[in-house]
Design a protein around this motif. Structure first.
Motif, PDB file in Angstrom:
ATOM      1  N   PRO A 134     -15.654  55.417 -43.619  1.00  0.00           N
ATOM      2  CA  PRO A 134     -16.990  55.057 -43.156  1.00  0.00           C
ATOM      3  C   PRO A 134     -17.212  54.025 -42.237  1.00  0.00           C
ATOM      4  CG  PRO A 134     -16.581  55.156 -45.537  1.00  0.00           C
ATOM      5  CD  PRO A 134     -15.410  55.121 -45.196  1.00  0.00           C
ATOM      6  N   ALA A 135     -16.488  52.895 -42.551  1.00  0.00           N
ATOM      7  CA  ALA A 135     -16.762  51.775 -41.638  1.00  0.00           C
ATOM      8  C   ALA A 135     -15.331  50.564 -41.692  1.00  0.00           C
ATOM      9  CB  ALA A 135     -18.025  50.982 -41.930  1.00  0.00           C
ATOM     10  N   TYR A 136     -15.092  49.876 -40.792  1.00  0.00           N
ATOM     11  CA  TYR A 136     -14.044  48.946 -40.843  1.00  0.00           C
ATOM     12  C   TYR A 136     -14.786  47.611 -41.272  1.00  0.00           C
ATOM     13  CZ  TYR A 136     -10.823  52.086 -38.791  1.00  0.00           C
ATOM     14  OH  TYR A 136      -9.843  53.139 -38.839  1.00  0.00           O
ATOM     15  N   THR A 137     -14.142  46.795 -41.917  1.00  0.00           N
ATOM     16  CA  THR A 137     -14.807  45.427 -42.315  1.00  0.00           C
ATOM     17  C   THR A 137     -14.410  44.315 -41.531  1.00  0.00           C
ATOM     18  OG1 THR A 137     -13.074  44.912 -43.847  1.00  0.00           O
ATOM     19  CG2 THR A 137     -15.204  46.216 -44.590  1.00  0.00           C
ATOM     20  N   ARG A 138     -13.317  44.472 -40.642  1.00  0.00           N
ATOM     21  CA  ARG A 138     -12.540  43.365 -39.743  1.00  0.00           C
ATOM     22  C   ARG A 138     -11.760  44.168 -38.741  1.00  0.00           C
ATOM     23  NH1 ARG A 138      -8.375  39.814 -38.741  1.00  0.00           N
ATOM     24  NH2 ARG A 138      -9.142  37.475 -38.787  1.00  0.00           N
ATOM     25  N   ILE A 139     -11.851  43.492 -37.449  1.00  0.00           N
ATOM     26  CA  ILE A 139     -10.802  44.070 -36.608  1.00  0.00           C
ATOM     27  C   ILE A 139     -10.306  42.630 -36.179  1.00  0.00           C
ATOM     28  CG2 ILE A 139     -10.513  45.011 -34.234  1.00  0.00           C
ATOM     29  CD1 ILE A 139     -12.978  46.879 -34.894  1.00  0.00           C
ATOM     30  N   GLY A 140      -8.796  42.989 -36.082  1.00  0.00           N
ATOM     31  CA  GLY A 140      -8.545  41.418 -35.541  1.00  0.00           C
ATOM     32  C   GLY A 140      -7.342  41.782 -34.404  1.00  0.00           C
ATOM     33  N   TYR A 141      -7.374  40.893 -33.458  1.00  0.00           N
ATOM     34  CA  TYR A 141      -6.109  41.076 -32.244  1.00  0.00           C
ATOM     35  C   TYR A 141      -5.625  39.680 -32.236  1.00  0.00           C
ATOM     36  CZ  TYR A 141      -5.116  43.388 -27.945  1.00  0.00           C
ATOM     37  OH  TYR A 141      -4.420  44.118 -26.835  1.00  0.00           O
ATOM     38  N   ARG A 142      -4.494  39.761 -32.141  1.00  0.00           N
ATOM     39  CA  ARG A 142      -3.575  38.632 -32.301  1.00  0.00           C
ATOM     40  C   ARG A 142      -2.388  38.407 -31.335  1.00  0.00           C
ATOM     41  NH1 ARG A 142      -0.586  36.494 -38.011  1.00  0.00           N
ATOM     42  NH2 ARG A 142       0.293  34.506 -37.151  1.00  0.00           N
ATOM     43  N   TYR A 143      -2.268  37.454 -30.798  1.00  0.00           N
ATOM     44  CA  TYR A 143      -1.231  37.046 -29.802  1.00  0.00           C
ATOM     45  C   TYR A 143      -0.355  35.936 -30.061  1.00  0.00           C
ATOM     46  CZ  TYR A 143      -3.808  39.513 -25.853  1.00  0.00           C
ATOM     47  OH  TYR A 143      -4.206  40.386 -24.983  1.00  0.00           O
ATOM     48  N   THR A 144       1.026  36.334 -30.382  1.00  0.00           N
ATOM     49  CA  THR A 144       1.863  35.281 -30.673  1.00  0.00           C
ATOM     50  C   THR A 144       2.927  34.558 -29.658  1.00  0.00           C
ATOM     51  OG1 THR A 144       1.838  35.799 -33.236  1.00  0.00           O
ATOM     52  CG2 THR A 144       3.534  34.268 -32.457  1.00  0.00           C
ATOM     53  N   ASN A 145       2.469  33.553 -28.993  1.00  0.00           N
ATOM     54  CA  ASN A 145       3.409  32.922 -27.837  1.00  0.00           C
ATOM     55  C   ASN A 145       4.482  32.064 -28.513  1.00  0.00           C
ATOM     56  OD1 ASN A 145       1.899  34.000 -25.307  1.00  0.00           O
ATOM     57  ND2 ASN A 145       0.431  33.181 -26.719  1.00  0.00           N
ATOM     58  N   ARG A 146       5.754  32.275 -27.985  1.00  0.00           N
ATOM     59  CA  ARG A 146       6.846  31.255 -28.575  1.00  0.00           C
ATOM     60  C   ARG A 146       7.558  30.582 -27.165  1.00  0.00           C
ATOM     61  NH1 ARG A 146      10.064  32.635 -33.839  1.00  0.00           N
ATOM     62  NH2 ARG A 146      10.924  34.385 -32.323  1.00  0.00           N
ATOM     63  N   VAL A 147       7.605  29.496 -26.917  1.00  0.00           N
ATOM     64  CA  VAL A 147       8.220  28.891 -25.776  1.00  0.00           C
ATOM     65  C   VAL A 147       9.616  28.286 -26.381  1.00  0.00           C
ATOM     66  CG1 VAL A 147       8.457  26.922 -24.005  1.00  0.00           C
ATOM     67  CG2 VAL A 147       6.121  28.335 -24.436  1.00  0.00           C
ATOM     68  N   VAL A 148      10.825  28.989 -25.961  1.00  0.00           N
ATOM     69  CA  VAL A 148      12.057  28.598 -26.240  1.00  0.00           C
ATOM     70  C   VAL A 148      12.744  28.106 -25.049  1.00  0.00           C
ATOM     71  CG1 VAL A 148      12.056  30.327 -28.345  1.00  0.00           C
ATOM     72  CG2 VAL A 148      12.954  30.875 -26.012  1.00  0.00           C
ATOM     73  N   ASP A 149      12.547  28.236 -23.950  1.00  0.00           N
ATOM     74  CA  ASP A 149      13.289  27.905 -22.925  1.00  0.00           C
ATOM     75  C   ASP A 149      13.386  26.334 -22.870  1.00  0.00           C
ATOM     76  OD1 ASP A 149      13.826  26.583 -20.298  1.00  0.00           O
ATOM     77  OD2 ASP A 149      12.504  28.223 -19.190  1.00  0.00           O
ATOM     78  N   GLN A 150      14.328  25.633 -22.863  1.00  0.00           N
ATOM     79  CA  GLN A 150      14.603  24.280 -23.073  1.00  0.00           C
ATOM     80  C   GLN A 150      14.093  23.603 -22.083  1.00  0.00           C
ATOM     81  OE1 GLN A 150      16.003  23.091 -26.311  1.00  0.00           O
ATOM     82  NE2 GLN A 150      15.268  25.042 -26.382  1.00  0.00           N
ATOM     83  N   ASN A 151      14.242  24.012 -20.802  1.00  0.00           N
ATOM     84  CA  ASN A 151      13.463  23.270 -19.564  1.00  0.00           C
ATOM     85  C   ASN A 151      12.104  23.314 -19.800  1.00  0.00           C
ATOM     86  OD1 ASN A 151      13.471  22.022 -16.827  1.00  0.00           O
ATOM     87  ND2 ASN A 151      12.703  24.098 -16.307  1.00  0.00           N
ATOM     88  N   ALA A 152      11.425  24.332 -20.247  1.00  0.00           N
ATOM     89  CA  ALA A 152      10.063  24.307 -20.289  1.00  0.00           C
ATOM     90  C   ALA A 152       9.546  23.255 -21.679  1.00  0.00           C
ATOM     91  CB  ALA A 152       9.447  25.679 -20.822  1.00  0.00           C
ATOM     92  N   LEU A 153      10.374  23.115 -22.658  1.00  0.00           N
ATOM     93  CA  LEU A 153      10.303  22.216 -23.771  1.00  0.00           C
ATOM     94  C   LEU A 153      10.276  20.970 -23.346  1.00  0.00           C
ATOM     95  CD1 LEU A 153      11.945  24.185 -26.630  1.00  0.00           C
ATOM     96  CD2 LEU A 153       9.452  23.931 -26.411  1.00  0.00           C
ATOM     97  N   ALA A 154      11.030  20.443 -22.505  1.00  0.00           N
ATOM     98  CA  ALA A 154      11.338  19.182 -21.701  1.00  0.00           C
ATOM     99  C   ALA A 154      10.078  18.735 -21.063  1.00  0.00           C
ATOM    100  CB  ALA A 154      12.669  19.041 -21.208  1.00  0.00           C
ATOM    101  N   ASN A 155       9.414  19.749 -20.554  1.00  0.00           N
ATOM    102  CA  ASN A 155       8.325  19.469 -19.583  1.00  0.00           C
ATOM    103  C   ASN A 155       6.881  20.180 -19.910  1.00  0.00           C
ATOM    104  OD1 ASN A 155       9.684  18.335 -16.864  1.00  0.00           O
ATOM    105  ND2 ASN A 155      10.935  20.118 -17.414  1.00  0.00           N
ATOM    106  N   LEU A 156       6.584  19.972 -21.454  1.00  0.00           N
ATOM    107  CA  LEU A 156       5.513  20.524 -21.969  1.00  0.00           C
ATOM    108  C   LEU A 156       4.373  19.533 -21.550  1.00  0.00           C
ATOM    109  CD1 LEU A 156       6.308  21.145 -25.895  1.00  0.00           C
ATOM    110  CD2 LEU A 156       5.797  22.771 -24.010  1.00  0.00           C
ATOM    111  N   PRO A 157       4.280  18.459 -21.094  1.00  0.00           N
ATOM    112  CA  PRO A 157       3.135  17.769 -20.512  1.00  0.00           C
ATOM    113  C   PRO A 157       2.446  18.405 -19.202  1.00  0.00           C
ATOM    114  CG  PRO A 157       4.588  16.218 -21.394  1.00  0.00           C
ATOM    115  CD  PRO A 157       5.278  17.553 -21.398  1.00  0.00           C
TER     116      PRO A 157
END
Length: 271
Positions: A134-157
């Motif tokens: 008859p109807a939905y009560t919730r619609i969700g849309y979820r993005y999960t990003n994960r940075v694992v590149d060590q060079n990127a992690l060292a330059n997060l700022p």
């Protein structure tokens, strides 16, 4: 501000997509929730649904529903009582999950919102052939990003906006090592729409969500769950597609606000 980075996470300024050739996106998930239906309270339900989607999702697994209880300040995993049927694509990278209360589409090979929302519309149409929703009560849309590149992690700022970076941007001068940091913010956009954002650093082997596999090295995550919640959300497949596209755009806008142009360039964006 540069021309690409947004000034506000929920503004009206134009936000064109910037495709990332090496995006740190590890999962995209949409879920449709509905009140339990009598017709789905039967082992035959999986067979009927499989007959509708089996060509695109031929592999079947059966398990228990896994829920995330969201309360102010924390997200707690809870094992549900409902059976859940998971139908996997031929490459096993896209999964349709059906339980008596929810229908979900998840992928690790995201081809963009148009393609993904079309697939969601198709599986919701398949469900309507099996059971009257008859109807939905919730619609969700979820993005999960994960940075694992060590060079990127060292330059997060230089990659992440200061408001989001938080403690990860603090110089500890070798006096201590940050082991774990996870922040959460919940936003109400209007009477029916909201967004739950989580971000921070994970230690080696750590994960903020038990449904997501851990990574053997340190990582930085940004998880965005954009949702529409109401007692009567139309179950028409085309309206489902429209809601999903709107939610995707809302989550993407927050993402674009949270990251810098250097982030986009680092992960293959052409500005």
């Amino acid at each position: 501000m540069t021309r690409s980075q947004l000034q506000a996470p929920f503004g009206d300024e134009p936000c064109e997509d910037v495709p990332l050739s090496v995006a740190p996106l590890v999962r995209v998930l949409t879920q449709l929730r509905f009140d339990p239906l009598a017709v789905l309270d039967s082992p035959n339900a999986a067979s009927l649904f499989a007959a509708e989607i089996g060509k695109d999702y031929p592999y079947l697994e059966k398990g228990a529903e896994f829920n995330m209880l969201i309360t102010p300040g924390q997200v707690s995993p809870q094992m549900g009582q409902n059976a859940v049927w998971r139908f996997r694509s031929p490459d096993r990278k896209t999964v349709v999950s059906l339980s008596n209360g929810s229908l979900a589409l998840e992928t690790s090979v995201y081809g963009g919102r148009t393609e993904f929302c079309s697939a969601l519309s198709s599986v919701s149409a398949a469900l309507k052939k099996v059971a009257y929703v008859p109807a939905y009560t919730r619609i969700g849309y979820r993005y999960t990003n994960r940075v694992v590149d060590q060079n990127a992690l060292a330059n997060l700022p230089s990659l992440i906006r200061p408001e989001i970076l938080g403690i990860s941007g603090v110089q500890l001068d070798g006096r201590a090592d940050l082991q774990h940091s996870l922040a959460q913010a919940s936003f109400k956009i209007d009477a029916s729409r909201g967004l739950l954002a989580q971000w921070g650093e994970m230690p080696p082997g750590g994960t903020f969500d038990p449904s997501l596999s851990s990574f053997e090295q340190r990582s930085w995550v940004l998880d965005l769950d954009s949702f529409y919640q109401s007692s009567e959300v139309s179950s028409d497949p085309e309206e489902v597609r429209g809601h999903a596209e709107m939610l995707s755009e809302s989550a993407y806008r927050f993402f674009r606000w949270a990251v810098t142009d250097e982030f986009l360039s680092h992960f293959g964006g052409k500005l």
